[in-house]
Design an enzyme around this catalytic site. Structure first.
Site, short mmCIF file in Angstrom:
data_model
loop_
_atom_site.label_atom_id
_atom_site.label_comp_id
_atom_site.label_asym_id
_atom_site.label_seq_id
_atom_site.Cartn_x
_atom_site.Cartn_y
_atom_site.Cartn_z
N SER A 16 26.52 -5.93 78.28
CA SER A 16 27.28 -4.83 77.68
C SER A 16 28.00 -5.31 76.44
O SER A 16 28.19 -6.52 76.23
CB SER A 16 28.29 -4.25 78.68
OG SER A 16 29.31 -5.18 78.97
N GLY A 17 28.40 -4.36 75.62
CA GLY A 17 29.23 -4.64 74.45
C GLY A 17 30.47 -3.80 74.52
O GLY A 17 30.52 -2.80 75.23
N ARG A 18 31.48 -4.22 73.80
CA ARG A 18 32.69 -3.40 73.74
C ARG A 18 33.44 -3.70 72.46
O ARG A 18 33.23 -4.74 71.82
CB ARG A 18 33.60 -3.65 74.95
CG ARG A 18 34.24 -5.02 75.02
CD ARG A 18 33.49 -5.97 75.89
NE ARG A 18 34.15 -7.27 75.96
CZ ARG A 18 35.14 -7.56 76.78
NH1 ARG A 18 35.64 -6.63 77.58
NH2 ARG A 18 35.65 -8.77 76.81
N HIS A 224 30.23 -17.24 67.90
CA HIS A 224 29.63 -17.54 69.19
C HIS A 224 30.70 -17.23 70.24
O HIS A 224 31.81 -17.74 70.17
CB HIS A 224 29.21 -19.00 69.28
CG HIS A 224 28.54 -19.34 70.58
ND1 HIS A 224 28.39 -20.62 71.03
CD2 HIS A 224 27.96 -18.54 71.52
CE1 HIS A 224 27.77 -20.61 72.20
NE2 HIS A 224 27.50 -19.36 72.51
N ASP A 225 30.36 -16.38 71.20
CA ASP A 225 31.39 -15.92 72.13
C ASP A 225 32.08 -17.06 72.85
O ASP A 225 33.28 -16.98 73.15
CB ASP A 225 30.84 -14.88 73.12
CG ASP A 225 29.57 -15.33 73.84
OD1 ASP A 225 29.22 -16.52 73.77
OD2 ASP A 225 28.92 -14.46 74.47
N THR A 247 27.64 -14.63 82.83
CA THR A 247 26.21 -14.80 83.08
C THR A 247 25.84 -16.28 83.05
O THR A 247 25.06 -16.77 83.87
CB THR A 247 25.39 -14.03 82.04
OG1 THR A 247 25.72 -12.64 82.14
CG2 THR A 247 23.91 -14.20 82.25
#
Length: 466
Positions: A16-18, A224-225, A247
């Site tokens: 998902s994105g937000r 990069h997250d 994940t």
């Protein structure tokens, strides 16, 4: 009274994105969710693809709902990219890193350059989906031949928002095409594998202004997250390990310089770029992906009952090596776990406990190896990201490591994104230590002390090692 400023963090994950809005100021940091949208890969003509236009629509909708903000920052997963033609148009949907197109390519590249040389130059963990292997697999395709630029996912979205081309450093460092010494593209590696240097745009640093979207500055963050998540670790001092758990579990240390020894290469540790010139010395551990896949196969989205049932199961009854590549692809995850663990009772609580015990062991192994290879001891383990909500996993990790686990914040990635923007705007000053002090003042952190018999974990680790 200091006036607070609002910033928009675009945070894209594997499912998902937000768009999050952060209010930041000295001693103040709070998040609200403006918009959430699904990230659902699509398989077309045998290739697994990201639905990038759907993601971009979600970003635009989220920014509209966020309202006026001081700036915008974008972070996402690493390694995947889009190719642009000479007009700046996207040449097809980006391919998903779990696609099989890189099968055999790492060995091909190793025969050309050698794994030792790749590690000496890039310090990168050898993973089959690294950008270098994806691009080499694309050589000779019509899309590659027509390509004029390659943009990683956050850079592609920033380009669509601003019209400005570039590559943010922390994400570029995951491609296995950046020199860990110069912190710029390695032209010898690029040409050595047959890629065109002209494809790669200039590298930009976190905190720099990329351009504007409808009059609002778009700022390079740790795109990069994991780089943003590590900024969001509320550590005090340097003697800490971090686990950014979702994940994937990204497990490691924050260092001033890379570790490029042969022992580090053989242990498959990576030296990725961090904010403020730091090195994220870590290993990718499979994370909660196996549990997410099992939940999909079970047809459930409620993890609460699964964890309650798993907590009642006997500890360390069944464990597997979650670093085994057999668990990487989607599909038939339950069957693969049952076979690998030799489970006689393949019920959801038993499988869930097997996954969590195995994940705690994999995280412990990575932390112990990181300390040995880097020559740095740690006093605590910080778990951030979605895994910080998983009380059973946090306690099992403390038990396995024999160290206190500090869980939270869950939203470390978005918070790290916001903090870099706030510092760039002059709202918050100081180095990473100062940013983390704001986190400790404002975010909820839960402490888990190790308990039980550490020898049971050592025996379980030996069972996995065979």
């Amino acid at each position: 009274m200091t006036k607070l400023t609002e910033f928009a963090a675009v945070d894209l994950g594997a499912s998902s994105g937000r768009v999050m809005v952060g209010r930041a100021g000295p001693g103040e940091l709070a998040l609200t969710e403006a918009h959430r949208f699904p990230n659902e890969p699509v398989r077309a003509a045998g290739t697994l693809l990201w639905d990038i236009l759907s993601l971009y629509r979600g970003v635009l909708d989220g920014l509209a709902k966020a309202g006026p903000v001081a700036s915008i920052g974008i972070d996402s997963w690493a390694v995947d990219y889009g190719l642009l033609d000479s007009s700046g148009a996207l040449l097809g949907n980006p391919v998903h890193y779990r696609d099989s197109r890189t099968d055999g390519v790492p060995d091909q590249v190793a025969r050309t350059l050698g794994d030792e040389r790749l590690y000496e130059v890039t310090g990168l963990q050898k993973l089959p989906f690294n950008t270098i292997y994806q691009l080499v697999s694309a050589i000779g395709t019509p899309q590659y031949e027509a390509a004029q630029q390659v943009l990683l996912i956050p850079d592609l979205l920033a380009y669509w928002l601003t019209g400005e081309l570039g590559a943010e450093y922390t994400n570029a460092s995951t491609t296995e095409l950046v020199d860990v010494h110069t912190r710029d593209w390695s032209l010898p590696l690029i040409t050595g594998v047959g890629l065109r240097p002209s494809l790669f745009p200039p590298i930009r640093r976190p905190g720099s202004v990329i351009g504007e979207h409808s009059g609002t500055p778009v700022v390079a963050v740790g795109s990069h997250d994991t780089a943003s998540a590590v900024v969001g670790v509320p550590a005090e001092g340097e003697r800490f390990a971090y686990i950014s758990c979702g994940t994937w579990s990204l497990v490691g240390l924050e260092l001033p310089e890379p570790v490029l020894t042969e022992e580090s290469r053989r242990a498959n540790f990576t030296n990725e770029g961090g904010v403020d010139g730091t090195i994220r010395y870590l290993r990718n551990v499979m994370g909660l992906w196996p549990l997410q896949e099992c939940m999909r196969e079970w047809g459930t989205t409620d993890i609460t009952d699964l964890l309650r049932g798993a907590a009642r199961e006997k500890a360390l009854q069944s464990v597997v090596d979650l670093d085994d590549p057999v668990f990487l692809p989607p599909g038939d995850m339950i069957g693969r776990l049952v076979r690998a663990a030799g489970l006689q009772d393949p019920s959801p609580p038993v499988i869930t406990r097997c996954i969590l015990d195995s994940l705690a062991l994999a995280q412990q192994r990575a932390i112990e190896q990181a300390q040995q290879l880097a020559g740095r001891d740690v006093d605590a383990v910080h778990i951030v990201g979605g895994g910080a909500r998983n009380e059973l996993l946090c306690q099992l990790t403390a038990d396995a490591c024999g160290l206190p686990v500090l869980a939270g914040p869950v939203e470390a990635t978005a918070l790290g994104n916001i903090l870099v923007q706030a510092r760039a705007a002059g709202v918050i000053g100081g180095d990473l230590a100062a940013l983390r002090a704001v986190l400790r003042q404002t975010q909820q952190i839960v402490r888990y002390e190790p308990r039980g018999d550490a020898s049971a974990w050592r025996h379980a680790a030996k069972r996995i090692a065979g």
